[in-house]
Design a protein around this motif. Structure first.
Motif, PDB file in Angstrom:
ATOM      1  N   GLY A 111      24.038  66.075  52.590  1.00 41.26           N
ATOM      2  CA  GLY A 111      22.887  66.932  52.367  1.00 41.26           C
ATOM      3  C   GLY A 111      21.645  66.215  51.884  1.00 41.26           C
ATOM      4  N   ALA A 112      21.744  64.894  51.636  1.00 43.87           N
ATOM      5  CA  ALA A 112      20.612  64.206  51.014  1.00 43.87           C
ATOM      6  C   ALA A 112      20.452  62.756  51.438  1.00 43.87           C
ATOM      7  CB  ALA A 112      20.756  64.261  49.488  1.00 43.87           C
ATOM      8  N   GLU A 113      21.359  62.228  52.249  1.00 46.33           N
ATOM      9  CA  GLU A 113      21.312  60.818  52.611  1.00 46.33           C
ATOM     10  C   GLU A 113      20.996  60.674  54.094  1.00 46.33           C
ATOM     11  OE1 GLU A 113      24.957  58.996  51.419  1.00 46.33           O
ATOM     12  OE2 GLU A 113      24.730  59.576  49.316  1.00 46.33           O
ATOM     13  N   CYS A 114      20.131  59.722  54.403  1.00 45.80           N
ATOM     14  CA  CYS A 114      19.669  59.491  55.773  1.00 45.80           C
ATOM     15  C   CYS A 114      20.010  58.061  56.185  1.00 45.80           C
ATOM     16  CB  CYS A 114      18.161  59.722  55.865  1.00 45.80           C
ATOM     17  SG  CYS A 114      17.437  59.328  57.482  1.00 45.80           S
ATOM     18  N   TYR A 115      20.636  57.934  57.346  1.00 47.35           N
ATOM     19  CA  TYR A 115      21.030  56.627  57.864  1.00 47.35           C
ATOM     20  C   TYR A 115      20.443  56.447  59.261  1.00 47.35           C
ATOM     21  CZ  TYR A 115      24.414  56.795  54.069  1.00 47.35           C
ATOM     22  OH  TYR A 115      24.995  56.894  52.837  1.00 47.35           O
ATOM     23  N   CYS A 116      20.005  55.230  59.550  1.00 47.18           N
ATOM     24  CA  CYS A 116      19.393  54.936  60.843  1.00 47.18           C
ATOM     25  C   CYS A 116      20.190  53.858  61.557  1.00 47.18           C
ATOM     26  CB  CYS A 116      17.954  54.463  60.663  1.00 47.18           C
ATOM     27  SG  CYS A 116      16.914  55.557  59.668  1.00 47.18           S
ATOM     28  N   GLY A 117      20.124  53.869  62.873  1.00 52.72           N
ATOM     29  CA  GLY A 117      20.808  52.844  63.639  1.00 52.72           C
ATOM     30  C   GLY A 117      20.500  52.972  65.107  1.00 52.72           C
ATOM     31  N   ASN A 118      20.992  51.998  65.879  1.00 53.22           N
ATOM     32  CA  ASN A 118      20.765  51.995  67.318  1.00 53.22           C
ATOM     33  C   ASN A 118      22.051  52.164  68.114  1.00 53.22           C
ATOM     34  OD1 ASN A 118      17.925  51.643  67.275  1.00 53.22           O
ATOM     35  ND2 ASN A 118      18.193  49.470  66.850  1.00 53.22           N
ATOM     36  N   THR A 119      23.168  52.355  67.445  1.00 50.28           N
ATOM     37  CA  THR A 119      24.450  52.546  68.121  1.00 50.28           C
ATOM     38  C   THR A 119      25.068  53.848  67.673  1.00 50.28           C
ATOM     39  OG1 THR A 119      24.793  50.145  68.155  1.00 50.28           O
ATOM     40  CG2 THR A 119      26.715  51.531  68.574  1.00 50.28           C
ATOM     41  N   LEU A 120      25.472  54.669  68.611  1.00 47.51           N
ATOM     42  CA  LEU A 120      26.075  55.959  68.294  1.00 47.51           C
ATOM     43  C   LEU A 120      27.455  55.748  67.693  1.00 47.51           C
ATOM     44  CD1 LEU A 120      25.325  58.997  68.699  1.00 47.51           C
ATOM     45  CD2 LEU A 120      26.786  58.943  70.723  1.00 47.51           C
ATOM     46  N   PRO A 121      27.785  56.410  66.569  1.00 46.72           N
ATOM     47  CA  PRO A 121      29.121  56.252  65.972  1.00 46.72           C
ATOM     48  C   PRO A 121      30.218  56.589  66.975  1.00 46.72           C
ATOM     49  CG  PRO A 121      27.661  57.437  64.491  1.00 46.72           C
ATOM     50  CD  PRO A 121      26.933  57.314  65.788  1.00 46.72           C
ATOM     51  N   ALA A 122      31.337  55.878  66.864  1.00 46.68           N
ATOM     52  CA  ALA A 122      32.417  56.035  67.847  1.00 46.68           C
ATOM     53  C   ALA A 122      33.314  57.226  67.546  1.00 46.68           C
ATOM     54  CB  ALA A 122      33.247  54.753  67.902  1.00 46.68           C
ATOM     55  N   ALA A 123      33.600  57.486  66.270  1.00 47.41           N
ATOM     56  CA  ALA A 123      34.577  58.518  65.907  1.00 47.41           C
ATOM     57  C   ALA A 123      33.900  59.863  65.703  1.00 47.41           C
ATOM     58  CB  ALA A 123      35.320  58.103  64.638  1.00 47.41           C
ATOM     59  N   ALA A 124      34.123  60.785  66.627  1.00 45.72           N
ATOM     60  CA  ALA A 124      33.568  62.130  66.510  1.00 45.72           C
ATOM     61  C   ALA A 124      34.449  62.996  65.618  1.00 45.72           C
ATOM     62  CB  ALA A 124      33.436  62.759  67.893  1.00 45.72           C
ATOM     63  N   SER A 125      33.825  63.987  64.974  1.00 44.07           N
ATOM     64  CA  SER A 125      34.546  64.919  64.110  1.00 44.07           C
ATOM     65  C   SER A 125      34.325  66.350  64.595  1.00 44.07           C
ATOM     66  CB  SER A 125      34.072  64.779  62.655  1.00 44.07           C
ATOM     67  OG  SER A 125      34.278  63.473  62.181  1.00 44.07           O
ATOM     68  N   LYS A 126      35.065  67.280  64.012  1.00 39.14           N
ATOM     69  CA  LYS A 126      34.893  68.684  64.363  1.00 39.14           C
ATOM     70  C   LYS A 126      33.522  69.163  63.883  1.00 39.14           C
ATOM     71  CE  LYS A 126      39.842  69.646  63.934  1.00 39.14           C
ATOM     72  NZ  LYS A 126      40.865  70.435  63.214  1.00 39.14           N
ATOM     73  N   PRO A 127      32.846  69.987  64.673  1.00 41.93           N
ATOM     74  CA  PRO A 127      31.504  70.455  64.287  1.00 41.93           C
ATOM     75  C   PRO A 127      31.479  71.133  62.921  1.00 41.93           C
ATOM     76  CG  PRO A 127      31.967  71.003  66.577  1.00 41.93           C
ATOM     77  CD  PRO A 127      33.244  70.483  66.004  1.00 41.93           C
TER      78      PRO A 127
END
Length: 577
Positions: free
Chosen positions: A191-207
């Motif tokens: 709810g409060a932390e922002c992360y940036c990157g150029n590679t999409l994370p590999a492990a998807a989770s339930k919505p």
């Protein structure tokens, strides 16, 4: 007769019980009323001064310099009196400062100072929240939602820049911050932390596992516990706008083997700064190095520390040229990408055996020093106070109890004997009093990043402030020299000019071992989030000659005291203006 007596005895017993019950009820009601009144008084007393209001200087403080929280003197005490440590405890002679008045003065000053240090933590918060509510309906998410993904804080999937805002984080704010730094993805967690990157994370989770509401935007989801809500960031502005964040670092001698020094490279005819910077940004490197038609990406390292710049004439052409003379020199640019080799921080796993203070006069750069120490050591710093603005921006040690010993050191502006002797050792940070007074005055009236208005500077508040705080600057150093058990003296100006050597001293004093690359990363991120932009020049001199005479006497006193304790004296630029 016996029956009548029995009835009377029964009645008296009932009456006795009734009287006992009524008495108990009366006492309980009285106790509850007393507790309620006491709570009301405490609440009223704890509200302090509204954060959006300037705290007036008490009449007593306009007439008396703060020499020590328990002892007051006239506004212009003799430097010789200050130089002698015992003179700090000389009683005031004025009738206004009789012993009865001095008994309560210490606690009054302590509360007064703490309120000044907490000006963003109370009354301003409802105003900020109300503003965010009003913005909720006008804010649009410009990115494309990619889904909910697993987030491991120890091995992050989005390895680029990291931002915290524990009160005002929104999806749009995170997207905009990542896009301006040339990242492709923005992810939000907790709810409060922002992360940036150029590679999409590999492990998807339930919505449904991304279920944390954004701190600054009700109804919007900002990830969850160990979960990231990831967006693909679209262009927020014209393409040229992004490259305004590219900073020219200078002309440097190229290392012998560029391929071994830099992990990524590109050869491109007609290479431009924009082309090289974009390439390195996508590779998530903070440096773009250009030599001829060659572009290299990497970090500052021991082999390429960016300390000794060459004459700009050695790099042929202008700063936008793509060639360097004879291949011996190269042009270096800072990309919008954050150097993340030193951004990981945590609390100490076991309680520290040595209780270390990071002590300074207000406005002397304590927050900046904490930023440097946290990124160099990887551990949070604590605080004797609580500043919500600092906590919201990632100084998580602000909320930890200052005596928990879970932080590498503890910020303090206190200078009383009792407060000093609680610490086993201390880093004493000293800054030019002229700069310190102006910085604290700006913070008092405009926050960590703002500037006081001309109206503030030209009002009666400024001379009152100088009279009160100038002597506190001197007494703060003198008291720590007198009562501190083990001290490392650090001058703000020396730290600014020779960052790596001075930071090494501070880290060694804290008994922490760090790598050269981590220190270079700190140097690459040296400014932090609380540096005022520009110098905002004023068209008038804020210090009168009378103020200068007063401050210069204190400077000479402190310089003499430092040399008397076998420390180096104050830097030359302090004395006198």
């Amino acid at each position: 007769m016996a029956k009548a007596f029995f009835r009377l005895q029964k009645f008296l017993r009932r009456t006795q019980f009734l009287l006992f019950f009524l008495t108990a009820a009366y006492l309980m009601a009285g106790s509850l009323l007393l507790l309620q009144r006491t709570r009301l008084v405490i609440q009223q007393g704890s509200r302090g001064t509204p954060a959006n209001q300037a705290l007036p200087v008490p009449d007593e403080m306009t007439r008396v310099g703060i020499i020590e929280p328990r002892t007051l003197q006239s506004p212009r005490p003799s430097p010789r009196l200050l130089a002698g440590m015992d003179a700090l405890q000389e009683p005031a002679l004025d009738q206004r400062h009789s012993p009865h008045w001095l008994v309560s003065r210490n606690s009054e000053l302590r509360q007064l100072r703490r309120r000044w240090f907490q000006r963003f933590t109370s009354d301003q918060e409802p105003l900020q929240t109300a503003g965010l509510k009003a913005m909720k309906h006008t804010t649009e998410h410009k990115g494309t939602y990619m889904g909910c993904f697993t987030h491991d804080s120890r091995e992050r999937t989005l390895k680029g820049a990291v931002f915290y805002d524990l009160r005002k984080m929104t999806v749009a704010h995170c997207q905009e911050a990542c896009a301006e730094r040339a990242y492709s993805y923005a992810g939000l967690a907790y709810g409060a932390e922002c992360y940036c990157g150029n590679t999409l994370p590999a492990a998807a989770s339930k919505p449904e596992e991304c279920n944390s509401e954004c701190k600054g935007e009700k109804g919007s989801v900002c990830g969850g516990v160990n979960r990231l809500s990831v967006y693909r960031v679209e262009e927020l502005r014209a393409g040229a706008r992004r490259w305004k964040n590219v900073i020219y670092r200078g002309c440097f001698r190229a290392p012998e083997n560029l391929t071994d020094t830099f992990p990524a490279s590109l050869i491109q005819p007609n290479l431009t700064v924009e082309m090289c910077s974009e390439f390195c940004s996508k590779k998530e490197f903070p440096l773009a190095v250009i030599r001829g038609q060659e572009c290299y990406c990497g970090y500052p390292t021991g082999r390429f520390p960016l300390r000794d710049g060459a004459d700009g004439l050695r790099c042929s052409g202008t700063r936008n040229a793509s060639s360097a003379a004879e291949g011996k020199y190269c042009l270096v640019y800072q990309t919008p990408v954050q150097d993340t080799r030193c951004t990981d921080r945590k609390f100490l796993s076991t309680k520290s055996k040595v209780f270390v203070a990071l002590s300074s006069f207000p406005g002397a750069g304590n927050t900046w020093a904490r930023h440097l120490i946290e990124h160099a050591t990887g551990y949070y710093t604590g605080s004797y106070y609580f500043d919500g603005a600092l906590y919201n921006k990632g100084f998580k040690g602000e909320k930890d109890h200052w005596r928990s010993r879970r932080t590498i050191c503890v910020k303090t502006h206190e200078s009383g004997k009792t407060e000093i002797e609680m610490f086993d050792s201390a880093i004493l940070l000293i800054r030019n009093p002229y700069k310190s007074l102006m910085a604290e005055f700006n913070r008092k009236y405009a926050g960590h990043l703002g500037y006081a208005t001309d109206r503030n500077w030209k009002s009666k508040e400024w001379p009152d402030f100088v009279n009160s705080y100038a002597s506190w600057w001197a007494s703060h150093v003198l008291e720590w020299l007198k009562y501190g058990k083990r001290l490392l003296i650090v001058h703000y100006e020396d730290l600014k000019q020779s960052l790596i050597p001075k930071l090494k001293e501070m880290v060694e004093f804290l008994n922490v071992t760090v790598t050269e690359d981590r220190l270079l990363c700190v140097e690459n991120n040296r400014d932090g989030n609380f540096k005022r932009s520009g110098a905002k020049q004023k068209d008038f001199e804020p210090f009168t000659q009378e103020m200068k005479d007063l401050i210069n006497r204190y400077i000479l006193t402190v310089d003499e005291a430092l040399r008397g304790r076998n420390f180096s004296g104050l830097p030359r630029e302090y004395v006198p203006r």
